[in-house]
Write a protein that holds these residues in place. Structure first.
Motif, PDB file in Angstrom:
ATOM      1  N   GLU A   1       0.993  -1.535  -0.228  1.00  0.00           N
ATOM      2  CA  GLU A   1      -0.348  -0.309   0.008  1.00  0.00           C
ATOM      3  C   GLU A   1       0.922   1.425  -0.427  1.00  0.00           C
ATOM      4  O   GLU A   1       0.711   1.903  -0.746  1.00  0.00           O
ATOM      5  CB  GLU A   1      -1.009  -0.103   1.414  1.00  0.00           C
TER       6      GLU A   1
ATOM      7  N   ALA B   1       2.306   1.615  -3.508  1.00  0.00           N
ATOM      8  CA  ALA B   1       1.472   2.302  -4.069  1.00  0.00           C
ATOM      9  C   ALA B   1       0.959   3.930  -4.166  1.00  0.00           C
ATOM     10  O   ALA B   1       1.003   4.337  -5.201  1.00  0.00           O
ATOM     11  CB  ALA B   1      -0.169   1.480  -4.104  1.00  0.00           C
ATOM     12  N   SER B   2       1.060   4.306  -3.082  1.00  0.00           N
ATOM     13  CA  SER B   2       1.385   5.913  -3.008  1.00  0.00           C
ATOM     14  C   SER B   2       3.307   6.412  -3.196  1.00  0.00           C
ATOM     15  O   SER B   2       2.702   7.919  -3.329  1.00  0.00           O
ATOM     16  CB  SER B   2       0.461   6.169  -1.028  1.00  0.00           C
TER      17      SER B   2
ATOM     18  N   ALA C   1       5.292   5.721 -14.342  1.00  0.00           N
ATOM     19  CA  ALA C   1       4.133   6.216 -13.373  1.00  0.00           C
ATOM     20  C   ALA C   1       3.464   4.814 -13.482  1.00  0.00           C
ATOM     21  O   ALA C   1       2.747   4.648 -12.653  1.00  0.00           O
ATOM     22  CB  ALA C   1       3.645   7.497 -13.061  1.00  0.00           C
ATOM     23  N   SER C   2       2.531   5.232 -14.760  1.00  0.00           N
ATOM     24  CA  SER C   2       2.318   3.729 -15.394  1.00  0.00           C
ATOM     25  C   SER C   2       1.507   2.850 -15.358  1.00  0.00           C
ATOM     26  O   SER C   2       1.393   2.065 -14.262  1.00  0.00           O
ATOM     27  CB  SER C   2       1.288   4.365 -17.065  1.00  0.00           C
ATOM     28  N   ASP C   3       3.800   2.689 -14.998  1.00  0.00           N
ATOM     29  CA  ASP C   3       3.826   0.675 -15.561  1.00  0.00           C
ATOM     30  C   ASP C   3       4.121   0.631 -13.451  1.00  0.00           C
ATOM     31  O   ASP C   3       3.089  -0.640 -13.543  1.00  0.00           O
ATOM     32  CB  ASP C   3       4.614   0.923 -16.026  1.00  0.00           C
ATOM     33  N   TRP C   4       4.130   1.661 -13.341  1.00  0.00           N
ATOM     34  CA  TRP C   4       4.858   0.993 -11.923  1.00  0.00           C
ATOM     35  C   TRP C   4       3.363   0.917 -10.595  1.00  0.00           C
ATOM     36  O   TRP C   4       2.910  -0.104 -10.283  1.00  0.00           O
ATOM     37  CB  TRP C   4       5.221   2.554 -11.290  1.00  0.00           C
ATOM     38  N   SER C   5       2.482   1.635 -11.422  1.00  0.00           N
ATOM     39  CA  SER C   5       0.702   1.550 -11.192  1.00  0.00           C
ATOM     40  C   SER C   5       0.475   0.605 -10.937  1.00  0.00           C
ATOM     41  O   SER C   5      -0.087  -0.439 -10.122  1.00  0.00           O
ATOM     42  CB  SER C   5       0.216   2.992 -11.352  1.00  0.00           C
ATOM     43  N   ASP C   6       0.747  -0.170 -12.236  1.00  0.00           N
ATOM     44  CA  ASP C   6       0.434  -1.207 -12.568  1.00  0.00           C
ATOM     45  C   ASP C   6       0.299  -2.383 -11.693  1.00  0.00           C
ATOM     46  O   ASP C   6      -0.022  -3.634 -11.998  1.00  0.00           O
ATOM     47  CB  ASP C   6      -0.274  -1.399 -14.311  1.00  0.00           C
TER      48      ASP C   6
ATOM     49  N   VAL D   1       2.272  -2.847  -9.466  1.00  0.00           N
ATOM     50  CA  VAL D   1       1.749  -2.348  -7.648  1.00  0.00           C
ATOM     51  C   VAL D   1       0.662  -3.548  -7.532  1.00  0.00           C
ATOM     52  O   VAL D   1       0.695  -3.945  -6.566  1.00  0.00           O
ATOM     53  CB  VAL D   1       1.909  -1.259  -7.072  1.00  0.00           C
ATOM     54  N   VAL D   2      -0.277  -2.971  -8.380  1.00  0.00           N
ATOM     55  CA  VAL D   2      -1.386  -3.742  -8.113  1.00  0.00           C
ATOM     56  C   VAL D   2      -1.166  -5.372  -8.533  1.00  0.00           C
ATOM     57  O   VAL D   2      -2.296  -5.506  -7.697  1.00  0.00           O
ATOM     58  CB  VAL D   2      -2.144  -2.584  -9.329  1.00  0.00           C
TER      59      VAL D   2
END
Length: 194
Positions: free
Chosen positions: A135, A138-139, A147-152, A154-155
């Motif tokens: 979590e 993710a923040s 940023a986009s690849d990192w977010s995906d 982490v999910v």
């Protein structure tokens, strides 16, 4: 010996004086002291019923006039003229700063997954800690380039941890779920430049 009569020893006890007067005096003084304390406390303790402080007659010889709405010289502010303040933009971190920020949690995740493999009886508790770290990851503010690849990623990693937790809670063999979590963690580490 002489025949003179000898004085006879007689014990004489004087009458006790009554202390009733002193007792009543002490009781009266105690009652008076209690009444005085009660009166003082009654006037000194603030009460919630009166939200406005009252002015005493000795506080001011001449009352000060309170301004009325019609006496105001400042016009009401126009909502269209009110400046809109926005917080300054958070500067985008560079990849080195971002890597330094997330590296400790990513390193902990590698050790945590190894501990789960070696200690299945406490594996669910370890995975819970890894989920909390996910979590936080993710923040983390990632550079725009990832940023986009990192977010995906982490999910995806968080989902593998949820699956691993379910397997451990069910008492099943966690090897496949551990391999999936490790692979997902590897993707995160690669994005962070580790």
């Amino acid at each position: 010996m002489s025949d003179e009569p000898q004085p006879e020893a007689v014990w004489y006890f004087p009458e006790k004086k009554s202390n009733k007067g002193r007792i009543w005096l002490i009781v009266g003084l105690v009652v008076a002291a209690i009444v005085i304390v009660a009166v003082v406390l009654f006037f000194l303790i603030p009460r919630g019923a009166d939200p406005q402080p009252t002015s005493s007659p000795s506080s001011s010889a001449s009352p000060t006039p309170s301004p009325s709405p019609s006496d105001s010289t400042d016009p009401a502010p126009d909502p269209s003229m009110t400046p809109i303040t926005t917080p300054p933009p958070v500067p985008e971190p560079d990849l080195e700063t971002f890597t330094a920020e997330v590296k400790p949690r990513l390193d902990d995740a590698v050790r945590g997954l190894d501990l789960v493999a070696d200690n299945r009886e406490v594996g669910a508790q370890i995975v819970e800690t890894l989920q909390q770290d996910a979590e936080i990851l993710a923040s983390a503010a990632a550079p725009q380039s990832i940023a986009s690849d990192w977010s995906d990623a982490v999910v995806s990693y968080a989902n593998t941890l949820n699956e691993l937790r379910s397997v451990l809670d069910a008492g099943s063999d966690p090897r496949n779920a551990l391999d999936t979590s490790r692979a997902s963690l590897g993707e995160l580490r690669a994005l962070a430049g580790l």
